[in-house]
Scaffold this active site. Structure first.
Site, short mmCIF file in Angstrom:
data_model
loop_
_atom_site.label_atom_id
_atom_site.label_comp_id
_atom_site.label_asym_id
_atom_site.label_seq_id
_atom_site.Cartn_x
_atom_site.Cartn_y
_atom_site.Cartn_z
N GLU A 1 0.72 -1.77 -0.05
CA GLU A 1 -0.24 0.08 0.19
C GLU A 1 0.83 1.24 0.06
OE1 GLU A 1 -4.55 0.62 2.20
OE2 GLU A 1 -3.17 1.16 3.68
N HIS B 1 7.05 -27.33 0.08
CA HIS B 1 6.24 -27.82 -0.65
C HIS B 1 4.74 -27.24 -1.10
CE1 HIS B 1 8.49 -30.70 1.44
NE2 HIS B 1 8.17 -29.40 2.48
N LYS C 1 -13.78 2.54 -3.06
CA LYS C 1 -14.90 2.76 -1.25
C LYS C 1 -16.41 3.47 -1.98
CE LYS C 1 -11.11 3.29 2.29
NZ LYS C 1 -10.35 4.11 3.30
O1 PA5 Z 1 -2.67 2.51 5.94
C1 PA5 Z 1 -3.54 2.79 5.83
O2 PA5 Z 1 -4.16 3.78 6.10
C2 PA5 Z 1 -5.21 1.84 5.44
O3 PA5 Z 1 -4.51 0.54 5.01
C3 PA5 Z 1 -6.25 2.28 6.55
O4 PA5 Z 1 -5.43 0.97 7.84
C4 PA5 Z 1 -7.72 1.10 6.46
O5 PA5 Z 1 -8.08 1.52 5.24
C5 PA5 Z 1 -8.25 1.46 7.83
O6 PA5 Z 1 -8.43 2.34 8.03
P1 PA5 Z 1 -8.32 3.23 9.28
O7 PA5 Z 1 -7.73 2.86 10.81
O8 PA5 Z 1 -9.19 4.74 8.85
O9 PA5 Z 1 -10.21 2.57 9.89
#
Ligand code: PA5
Length: 461
Positions: free
Chosen positions: A290, A316, A430
């Site tokens: 990410e 494996h 989203k």
């Molecule tokens: O790294 C990030 O910002 C995202 O992966 C969030 O952790 C994830 O979308 C969850 O978001 P939030 O903590 O705002 O609910």
């Protein structure tokens, strides 16, 4: 003894598919740029993860809450997803005895079980909520934004159950972990007087395991969060070293980036040889994917694809591909020097040499020999690999690993020339979800979603 990174097999001549032996020298200027980028963000107050180990006050508050709750509860339920779930999961599986939730209270040292909801699958959510006695639980609702649909849905389901128990139960059972100012959770906390811990605005979700996101669940199940942060602080000092050859996160980032950009090795496997560290690989996947999978400012796309594996299990399953599939991978092993327990393999069946050779060795010897054998086999086939050596799986060394990977991600982001701290690519999905659910303000997204190609019966077999 601290975590070390052995990168012999990432380079030539140990591995003929490796980068040139002088790669750290030639990368020095690029690394200096990455150090400058990280420094500038820290100075601007937008990059907060390195400072987290210094917040002793928040750890003290969490420990007081955890200790005061301990005898009143059997279960901690965590509502959260992504960075709000992967870190807590990693800490539980690395730092609690195996099968923690199956142990009885005595074997857990009096601490509760921990259930991380993560996905919004009604079958697993329902199964969990069917068996947890919420009157003897704490429910940690963790969301940086305070608005993530999955986490908020989990919260709403639990909140309704708590209200059915009686008006006093939400306040007793719930803890919120969220932004200090923004978001719906913060607003509810203010109105309802729910105990809430802050996620610093300068720390993004996937970098947040050393905020109350990871520290609260860890404290509630008795993990030594002071040792965790002490280990992270020690690694921070090493990762602040501006000499690349002395900076483990810098070396990791430079070599992974180099293999991706120069050698086309864009799949980065993380393969711990310890069940306790399996979830470190899952946490790393989010951090690396990410943070680094991005559109370049001038156009074009970059980003390595992280791949979790587990030794020896994946020998494996996936190693055939690592050995003979496309030359598009690096493999980083995690080797644990002291596993903390070992089992001698009995010397039986002396008349069967194909079996008898195992006897007298230990299971730990076998695990380590298989890791070394796999590394050697990969190197001899021109497949670059490195090994993170961790003296033992305890809180301090896991803290070191966390800080190493977070700094490596920050450096890699700068080397790729992207912003490692946002995630614009998840927004459209989203918005479509909000549109489908009829959330006010997302009507145009619904309309756009409806314009997409519909399932074509001709493409359905
Ligand atoms: O790294 C990030 O910002 C995202 O992966 C969030 O952790 C994830 O979308 C969850 O978001 P939030 O903590 O705002 O609910």
């Amino acid at each position: 003894m601290s975590v070390r990174f052995d990168f012999t097999n990432m380079l030539r001549p140990a591995c003929h598919g490796g980068l040139p032996a002088d790669s750290l020298v030639t990368a020095a200027a690029a690394f200096a740029g990455a150090v400058a980028d990280v420094k500038a963000r820290r100075a601007a107050g937008t990059l907060g993860f390195p400072l987290l180990p210094d917040d002793a006050a928040v750890r003290a508050a969490l420990k007081v809450d955890a200790l005061a709750s301990r005898d009143e509860i059997d279960d901690v339920v965590l509502c959260g997803i992504g960075g709000s779930a992967l870190g807590p999961n990693m800490l539980r599986s690395a730092l609690c005895p195996p099968r923690w939730n199956e142990l009885d209270r005595k074997a857990r040292g009096g601490w509760p079980r921990l259930h991380v909801m993560d996905n919004v699958d009604p079958v697993s959510m329902g199964a969990l909520l069917d068996r947890v006695n919420l009157k003897r639980a704490r429910v940690l609702v963790i969301s940086k934004s305070g608005g993530t649909a999955e986490t908020m849905s989990q919260y709403l389901v639990v909140r309704a159950m708590l209200e059915q128990l009686g008006a006093e139960w939400p306040k007793t059972v719930l803890r919120f972990i969220t932004d200090p100012e923004k978001g719906v959770l913060r607003a509810i906390a203010r109105t309802d007087g729910i105990v809430t811990y802050d996620i610093p605005p300068s720390v993004g979700g996937r970098f947040s395991v050393l905020t109350p996101v990871g520290l609260a669940p860890a404290a509630f199940i008795g993990i030594d969060i002071d040792a965790l942060c002490a280990g992270a602080a020690a690694m921070r000092t090493r990762c602040e070293n501006e000499s690349l050859a002395k900076n483990p996160a810098g070396v990791f980032a430079v070599l992974q980036h180099g293999h991706d950009q120069v050698n086309g090795r864009s799949i980065h496997v993380l393969m711990p040889y310890a069940d306790a560290l399996r979830d470190v690989a899952n946490w790393f996947v989010q951090l690396w994917a990410e943070s680094l999978g991005k559109v370049l400012p001038g156009g074009g796309n970059v980003g390595p694809t992280p791949l979790p594996a587990l030794g020896t299990t994946d020998q494996h399953a996936q190693v055939q591909n690592f050995m003979e599939g496309p030359h598009d991978k690096t493999v980083t092993f995690i080797a644990v020097e002291q596993l903390g327990r070992d089992i001698t393999i009995p010397s039986l069946h002396a008349n069967y040499p194909d079996l008898a050779y195992l006897g007298g060795n230990t299971i730990g010897d076998l695990l380590d020999a298989e890791r070394r054998a796999t590394a050697g086999a990969l190197a001899s086939s021109g497949r670059p690999n490195g090994v993170l050596q961790i003296p033992c799986v305890d809180a301090a060394h896991v803290g070191e690993l966390i800080m190493l990977f977070e700094f490596a991600t920050a450096f890699a982001g700068a080397l790729y020339g992207i912003n490692a701290y946002d995630q614009p690519g998840v927004e459209l999905g989203k918005q479509f979800t909000y549109g489908i659910f009829g959330r006010p303000g997302f009507e145009a997204d619904r309309a756009r979603f409806d314009q997409l190609a519909q399932p074509d019966p001709a493409c359905n077999v």
